[in-house]
Design an enzyme around this catalytic site. Sequence first.
Site, PDB file in Angstrom:
ATOM      1  N   ALA A  33      14.427  17.902  58.050  1.00  0.00           N
ATOM      2  CA  ALA A  33      13.748  16.705  58.556  1.00  0.00           C
ATOM      3  C   ALA A  33      12.752  17.353  59.372  1.00  0.00           C
ATOM      4  O   ALA A  33      12.219  16.948  60.560  1.00  0.00           O
ATOM      5  CB  ALA A  33      14.428  15.904  59.439  1.00  0.00           C
ATOM      6  N   GLY A  37       6.757  19.869  65.133  1.00  0.00           N
ATOM      7  CA  GLY A  37       7.272  20.719  66.042  1.00  0.00           C
ATOM      8  C   GLY A  37       7.808  21.971  65.375  1.00  0.00           C
ATOM      9  O   GLY A  37       7.727  23.217  65.964  1.00  0.00           O
ATOM     10  N   HIS A  38       8.589  21.786  64.158  1.00  0.00           N
ATOM     11  CA  HIS A  38       9.260  23.066  63.471  1.00  0.00           C
ATOM     12  C   HIS A  38       8.075  23.599  63.114  1.00  0.00           C
ATOM     13  O   HIS A  38       8.276  25.042  63.093  1.00  0.00           O
ATOM     14  CB  HIS A  38       9.977  22.495  62.211  1.00  0.00           C
ATOM     15  CG  HIS A  38      11.053  21.548  62.660  1.00  0.00           C
ATOM     16  ND1 HIS A  38      11.418  20.440  62.430  1.00  0.00           N
ATOM     17  CD2 HIS A  38      12.315  21.943  63.393  1.00  0.00           C
ATOM     18  CE1 HIS A  38      12.341  19.826  62.832  1.00  0.00           C
ATOM     19  NE2 HIS A  38      13.158  20.764  63.468  1.00  0.00           N
ATOM     20  N   GLY A 148      12.551  25.557  70.383  1.00  0.00           N
ATOM     21  CA  GLY A 148      11.609  24.433  71.199  1.00  0.00           C
ATOM     22  C   GLY A 148      12.285  24.362  72.537  1.00  0.00           C
ATOM     23  O   GLY A 148      13.353  24.050  72.722  1.00  0.00           O
ATOM     24  N   LYS A 150      12.039  21.498  73.817  1.00  0.00           N
ATOM     25  CA  LYS A 150      12.207  20.256  73.873  1.00  0.00           C
ATOM     26  C   LYS A 150      13.927  20.179  74.336  1.00  0.00           C
ATOM     27  O   LYS A 150      14.499  19.165  74.993  1.00  0.00           O
ATOM     28  CB  LYS A 150      12.156  19.283  72.717  1.00  0.00           C
ATOM     29  CG  LYS A 150      12.680  17.840  72.823  1.00  0.00           C
ATOM     30  CD  LYS A 150      12.261  16.820  71.842  1.00  0.00           C
ATOM     31  CE  LYS A 150      13.348  17.119  70.579  1.00  0.00           C
ATOM     32  NZ  LYS A 150      14.551  16.648  70.795  1.00  0.00           N
ATOM     33  N   ASP A 151      14.747  20.982  73.691  1.00  0.00           N
ATOM     34  CA  ASP A 151      16.212  21.177  73.785  1.00  0.00           C
ATOM     35  C   ASP A 151      16.307  22.063  74.936  1.00  0.00           C
ATOM     36  O   ASP A 151      16.817  23.254  74.437  1.00  0.00           O
ATOM     37  CB  ASP A 151      16.936  21.633  72.422  1.00  0.00           C
ATOM     38  CG  ASP A 151      16.583  20.553  71.357  1.00  0.00           C
ATOM     39  OD1 ASP A 151      17.139  19.394  71.725  1.00  0.00           O
ATOM     40  OD2 ASP A 151      16.110  20.834  70.154  1.00  0.00           O
ATOM     41  N   GLN A 154      19.996  23.734  75.377  1.00  0.00           N
ATOM     42  CA  GLN A 154      20.184  24.597  74.282  1.00  0.00           C
ATOM     43  C   GLN A 154      19.470  25.837  74.397  1.00  0.00           C
ATOM     44  O   GLN A 154      20.280  27.004  74.352  1.00  0.00           O
ATOM     45  CB  GLN A 154      19.829  24.009  73.053  1.00  0.00           C
ATOM     46  CG  GLN A 154      19.844  24.790  71.827  1.00  0.00           C
ATOM     47  CD  GLN A 154      19.643  23.849  70.497  1.00  0.00           C
ATOM     48  OE1 GLN A 154      20.536  23.285  70.157  1.00  0.00           O
ATOM     49  NE2 GLN A 154      18.575  24.262  69.895  1.00  0.00           N
ATOM     50  N   SER A 186      10.485  14.932  67.245  1.00  0.00           N
ATOM     51  CA  SER A 186      12.067  15.025  66.882  1.00  0.00           C
ATOM     52  C   SER A 186      12.424  14.566  65.752  1.00  0.00           C
ATOM     53  O   SER A 186      11.654  13.680  65.080  1.00  0.00           O
ATOM     54  CB  SER A 186      12.731  14.452  68.023  1.00  0.00           C
ATOM     55  OG  SER A 186      14.146  14.185  67.400  1.00  0.00           O
TER      56      SER A 186
END
Length: 283
Positions: A33, A37-38, A148, A150-151, A154, A186
């Site tokens: 998806a 960002g990716h 990223g 954002k996580d 993680q 996201s």
Amino acid sequence: MLQVFENLSTLHSFRQSLLQSGLSLGFVPTMGALHQGHLALIERALQENDQVICSIYVNPTQFNNAQDLAKYPRDFENDLAQLQKFSNLHVFLPNDQVMYPAPALLKFDFGYLEQVMEGHFRPGHFNGVAMVVSKLFHLVKPTRAYFGQKDLQQTRIIHRLVQDLAFDLELVICPTIREEDGLAMSSRNRRLSPSERIAAKLIPDTLFSAREVIQVRKNSIEEIKNLVHKHFEEAGLRIEYFEIVDRFTLLPIENLDNVKEVALCIAAYLGEVRLLDNVIFGV
Ligand code: PAF
């Protein structure tokens, strides 16, 4: 032309050929998806390495909720279409049989790092992440791996994983990419209804205003937390957690005096969709 490896033997022979020619390999693990960002992670990896592999695999072991796994957006055709424009990029697209020929027995324990925030609300999540990321690192053997910010939690867990298991790679953490109104990109955003999408702006807005309040140091940590909760309550949105933590240790900050870098971390629900975000700054 984009090469797609669906099994281990094609991946291994590609990896072998790079090792023989002394070429570096960047790695961007994803669950598909794909969004901007990716693509930013892939672009950075392509700038810093001779070749890049992007993996697309929705890892079942990191979902503690069967419904969340079932509803996780999957759009492999569109993902591959978005990647066609890149040269020197290859895709690893394994299925469950390739990644988990037998259910994994090994368990990870990251102590405090996995007991708070995401780990607290999604028990077992980081065990699944650590399992699949370890397997991917062993299979892909990257020179550099890109994740990223954002996580954030993680990234801290993977940092420990790399350290504790001595993976011979460099971890590169890249800034969060945001939509025009500030919402962190996201894969889950595409599950938002139009009205939820508008309301989701409250998440970055709250983080940015909490950052300002902290920087002027007028309110106590407790007061700031209460303000944030009140903000969400008034908007009728469910907040799962809002934490003010040390960006490296993720330990809660009670007093700003001994801290250099703060992370504000949030998880909130827009209807059924759970979104995460954070900001990091010096104080
Ligand atoms: O961040 C993600 O998309 C996933 O947690 C990852 C790192 C690809 C592992 O499945």
